[in-house]
Design an enzyme around this catalytic site. Structure first.
Site, PDB file in Angstrom:
ATOM      1  CB  CYS A  10      -5.948   3.440  -1.437  1.00 55.10           C
ATOM      2  SG  CYS A  10      -4.531   4.077  -0.533  1.00 55.10           S
ATOM      3  CG  ASP A  60      -1.987   1.022   1.210  1.00 52.04           C
ATOM      4  OD1 ASP A  60      -2.074   1.763   0.217  1.00 52.04           O
ATOM      5  OD2 ASP A  60      -2.752   1.108   2.197  1.00 52.04           O
ATOM      6  CG  ASP A  61       0.124   4.785  -0.152  1.00 48.28           C
ATOM      7  OD1 ASP A  61      -0.747   4.274  -0.852  1.00 48.28           O
ATOM      8  OD2 ASP A  61      -0.071   5.799   0.541  1.00 48.28           O
TER       9      ASP A  61
END
Ligand code: CA
Length: 481
Positions: A106, A66-67
């Site tokens: 996201c 995530d990221d």
């Protein structure tokens, strides 16, 4: 600039690697054919004697960060961040150097990954948005092909009926509970902020990437971010360990991908490569030989059709539940890249697309961005360039970075340039991403590129029209309905 940035950017990772379409993989496959023939006889005998599971369908374990920036792993050219498990997987499988999501946020990223449909068409293009009612996802499609489909970790999608994942309590039990093949997604929360306190990284010793302001705050933030990247890598190792212990590893495809880039200016919330480009590594025992690399361009919308083909289905038969697909149908926007995995191709897409809006992030004016990229050039169109770009980084001084850059901009010319270009952008941007991988030198004003820009603009506008993307009108209207 440290050598690793330029090395990673041009895809020269793993110099010793053989190209995935080369002779070696064919030879490997021939050997495997011989091995497989012998195995078939053995399996047939065993099946006859003991009714063993001989299902040819492979399991799928997809691990999603995530990221995480595409280049922040050892195997992607950053020697300072510690990612031993991702690096090990890269040595065992096929590493994509040109993989992309179409949105550096996201919710839109996950939903295009799970539906195989680009953000505007599926409705989930602002952050924190949901796909249109009736949208079907890989959960429906793989279940129809006999799979159990589970998700552990971050969701960030909706409505629930479009993503009816199993919710496994025990990973090991989910992997082993019956003979039906499984597709298990682990969606980590790392390295999304808030970043932890630094562990094992020294702010005085790390290299600050050339597109960031080099100051104390950036260095501290990088160390916290790297600590979170290493936490993600530890999770990858844990899942691979559980898979090994389950006894299913030999018949399981493992995919590790980084989602989209981090919050540093120029990453998440933009259409620059630092936001849209993603890590993508596939291990497939007996099909992909170890330590391969490909520069073929793939997009997140290509993943769902690929999984369908892996599961024995025909991606062209799939009904996504959404109108406006290729040839006015209801199919995927992406195409299966199975032939890349099997070493039978070296190319996939000629171009990849990007879409960004600040809707759903801040209350102010939207800031719509669209982009198209081929192997050499990136063309970006800022549809409301008169607005000032803002996001939670600039409004809330996320992770203590932006205010320090503004402070330094008063006395430091480079900091002034970096902060200004982030918030005030021209209508068009054009980059030679081969020579300028971090998109610092805008070539849009140079007449020798006008024809190339016009060609790419035409392709971009045609894609927007196919998606039902009306640009500013889409940005200022309702979404996800
Ligand atoms: Ca994310």
């Amino acid at each position: 600039m440290r050598a690793y940035f330029s090395k990673a950017a041009v895809g020269l990772i793993g110099n010793a690697r053989r190209d995935a379409g080369g002779i070696s993989i064919n030879r490997y496959n021939r050997l495997n054919l011989l091995k497989a023939s012998a195995l078939c006889v053995t399996v047939a005998l065993v099946a006859h004697l003991s009714f063993a599971d001989t299902s040819p369908k492979p399991n799928i374990l997809l691990i999603l960060a995530d990221d995480l920036a595409w280049n922040d792993a050892g195997c992607y050219g950053n020697p300072e961040v510690r990612t031993p498990n991702i690096d090990k997987l890269s040595k065992q499988g096929l590493t994509f150097t040109q993989a992309f999501t179409a949105t550096a946020m996201c919710a839109p990223t996950r939903q295009q990954l799970y539906t195989g449909v680009f953000p505007v068409r599926n409705g989930a293009y602002p952050n924190h948005s949901k796909v249109k009612k009736g949208t079907r996802s890989i959960v429906h499609h793989l279940q129809a092909l006999g799979y159990r489909v589970g998700l552990k970790g971050k969701k960030h999608f909706g409505p629930a009926e479009s993503f009816p994942f199993d919710k496994p309590k025990s990973i090991t039990e989910y992997m082993t509970k019956d003979n039906a093949p499984f597709c298990l997604i682990f969606a980590s929360h790392h390295p999304h902020p808030k970043w932890p306190q630094p562990k094992g990284y020294d702010p005085n010793k790390i290299t600050v990437p050339p597109f960031l302001v080099d100051n104390v705050e950036t260095r501290q933030a990088l160390c916290r971010y790297y600590t979170a990247v290493t936490a993600f890598d530890t999770e990858v190792g844990d899942y691979l360990d559980r898979l090994q212990k389950s006894g299913k590893a030999d018949n399981t495809i493992v995919i590790v991908t980084s989602e989209q880039g981090p919050d540093f200016p120029g990453g998440k919330w933009t259409c620059y490569d630092y936001g849209l480009r993603t890590q993508f590594i596939v291990k497939w025992p007996d099909v992909i030989s170890p330590d391969k690399e490909t520069a073929a361009m793939i997009q997140y919308v290509d993943v769902a059709p690929t999984l369908i083909e892996i599961a024995g289905g025909n991606p062209e038969d799939i009904d996504t539940g959404l109108n406006g697909g290729p040839n006015s149908g209801r199919g995927f926007d992406g195409r299966s890249f199975m032939s890349l995995l099997r070493g039978k191709a070296t190319q996939h897409n000629n171009v990849v697309f990007g879409v960004h809006t600040t809707q759903g992030i801040i209350a102010g004016k939207p800031y719509p961005v669209r982009s198209i990229r081929d192997r050499r050039y990136k063309y970006i169109i800022n549809l409301m360039p008169e607005a000032m770009f803002q996001n939670i980084m600039t409004e809330k001084n996320y992770e203590n970075i932006w205010n320090s850059w503004i402070r330094d901009a008063k006395t430091d010319k480079r900091a002034a340039r970096l902060t200004k270009r982030y918030q005030h952008r021209p209508p068009e941007e054009f980059y030679d991403v081969d020579r300028d991988p971090f998109e610092q030198n805008n070539l849009a004003d140079q007449p020798q590129y006008r024809e190339q820009m016009n060609q790419m603009k035409e392709q971009l506008e045609a894609w927007m029209a196919r998606q039902g993307d009306r640009g500013v009108k889409t940005e200022t209207g309702k979404f996800g309905q």
